[in-house]
Write an enzyme that holds these catalytic residues in place. Structure first.
Site, short mmCIF file in Angstrom:
data_model
loop_
_atom_site.label_atom_id
_atom_site.label_comp_id
_atom_site.label_asym_id
_atom_site.label_seq_id
_atom_site.Cartn_x
_atom_site.Cartn_y
_atom_site.Cartn_z
N ASP A 243 14.77 28.22 -25.90
CA ASP A 243 13.60 28.97 -26.34
C ASP A 243 13.43 28.94 -27.85
OD1 ASP A 243 13.04 29.69 -23.69
OD2 ASP A 243 14.43 31.39 -23.80
N GLU B 292 1.72 28.73 -28.16
CA GLU B 292 1.21 27.80 -27.15
C GLU B 292 -0.03 28.37 -26.47
OE1 GLU B 292 4.46 25.08 -25.02
OE2 GLU B 292 4.94 27.21 -24.90
N ASP C 246 7.53 31.38 -28.84
CA ASP C 246 7.56 30.80 -27.50
C ASP C 246 7.53 31.94 -26.51
OD1 ASP C 246 7.88 28.73 -25.51
OD2 ASP C 246 9.94 29.46 -25.27
#
Length: 372
Positions: free
Chosen positions: A346, A264, A180
């Protein structure tokens, strides 16, 4: 076999420095002159100038401006090819309209085999009898097909050689990881590891502000202004080098340790429009970090799975799947009301990214929650 650029720093002699200055100037002149001609032809007459027409026009430019013959013709031809590629990207919607080259920005020229030769570990370029004084940090795997010589705003000279090399797959690893991306920590792994953030821009922020104030006080066109401008450019180059070095080391370690890396797919260009976070996002180097993960994974026969940016990785409980609809950015820890699990925001997001990425790869899904 694939192609890879090997970049080295070199230190030109005074004669080579003058030759490169002429080459940079002629390249910039031909590029800008041709761009103006193409722009006028399109917007005034509605006609597009082809690459062959631009090359034919180069002959008349040399007759009109004799100083263009002082440099290798290959450099000028490659300039037109680069401009044609810029127009192709513009018409395809991949880039904006080509811009005019500036005298005080980064300068570069590209040479093909007709304008350089590698002999006994030395590089010779056209119009120069002496080899370039290159700091060979590593060997090149093959003879380069083309080279690009550049000079940055800090006055440093570099040569980038495009060579063919054979990528060697790394041994298969049993480890997979989800990461992340963030600002407090550049990335957080699903294993609970946090990378930290060196914040290179903030580290030199006060010194940079001081040098910029000194630059603003100098008279335009003076030698003192040129010296102050060089100091600012050198500090900017140092910050960029530190940032790039940290990005390379982090991406290399992730690829070396894991068979699959899930991340991501963030819209960095859109996020950087936030005036309050723009400087911190740019300093985090997210776009370059993901780009390096992709090509290094391809060379090492690893896999990078990109998760859809709208997937609620932070709001979803990684244990039971409950989605917390209200989770403001300032909340860094939360408890799942369903399974009562305590989550670090996170680390929980990284776990969800890993799970979704692996499921997408197993199902072969693309575009529905995952882009692999």
């Amino acid at each position: 076999m694939t192609k890879r650029a090997y970049k080295y720093r070199f230190y030109p002699t005074p004669e080579q420095e003058m030759l490169l200055a002429r080459s940079f100037g002629c390249t910039r002149f031909v590029y800008n002159n041709t761009l103006r001609f193409r722009t006028d032809a399109f917007y005034k007459d509605g006609q597009a100038v082809s690459h062959s027409e631009a090359e034919k026009r180069l002959v008349s430019l040399k007759s009109e401006f004799p100083f263009l013959t002082d440099v290798s013709s290959v450099i000028l031809q490659q300039t037109l090819r680069d401009q044609q590629e810029a127009f192709k990207n513009f018409w395809a919607g991949r880039a904006k309209y080509p811009k005019f080259k500036k005298k005080h920005s980064k300068q570069s020229i590209r040479l093909t085999k007709a304008a350089f030769i590698v002999r006994h570990g030395q590089l010779f370029i056209a119009k120069s009898k002496e080899p370039l004084n290159i700091r060979w940090s590593r060997e090149i795997p093959s003879e380069p097909s083309s080279i690009t010589i550049s000079k940055d705003r800090a006055g440093r000279y570099f040569v980038s050689m495009l060579c063919e090399f054979e990528a060697k797959p790394m041994p298969i690893s049993n480890k997979t990881v989800g990461i992340d991306l963030g600002l407090t920590d550049l990335f957080i792994t699903s294993d609970g590891k946090k990378s930290g953030n060196p914040r290179h821009t903030r580290r030199y922020e006060q010194k940079l502000a001081h040098l910029q104030r000194q630059l603003a006080k100098k008279q335009k066109g003076s030698n003192n202004r040129a010296k102050a401008k060089l100091k600012v450019a050198r500090l900017h180059a140092k910050i960029a080098d530190c940032r790039m070095d940290a990005t390379h080391k982090a991406s290399r370690k992730l690829i070396n340790d894991n068979q699959v890396v899930c991340v991501e797919s963030l819209n960095v260009k859109g996020m950087i429009k936030n005036s309050k976070l723009a400087k911190h996002i740019a300093d985090a180097n997210w776009g370059e970090f993901v780009r390096q993960l992709k090509y290094k994974a391809e060379w090492a026969d690893r896999t990078v799975a990109e998760i859809d940016r709208f997937f609620p990785s932070s709001k979803r409980c990684s244990c039971c799947g409950f989605v917390n609809e209200s989770l403001p950015l300032f909340i860094r820890e939360w408890d799942c009301p369903e399974c009562k699990t305590h989550h670090d925001r996170d680390i929980n997001a990284a776990k969800n990214i890993r799970t979704t990425g692996l499921v997408g790869l197993a199902c072969g899904a693309t575009g529905t929650g995952i882009a692999a």
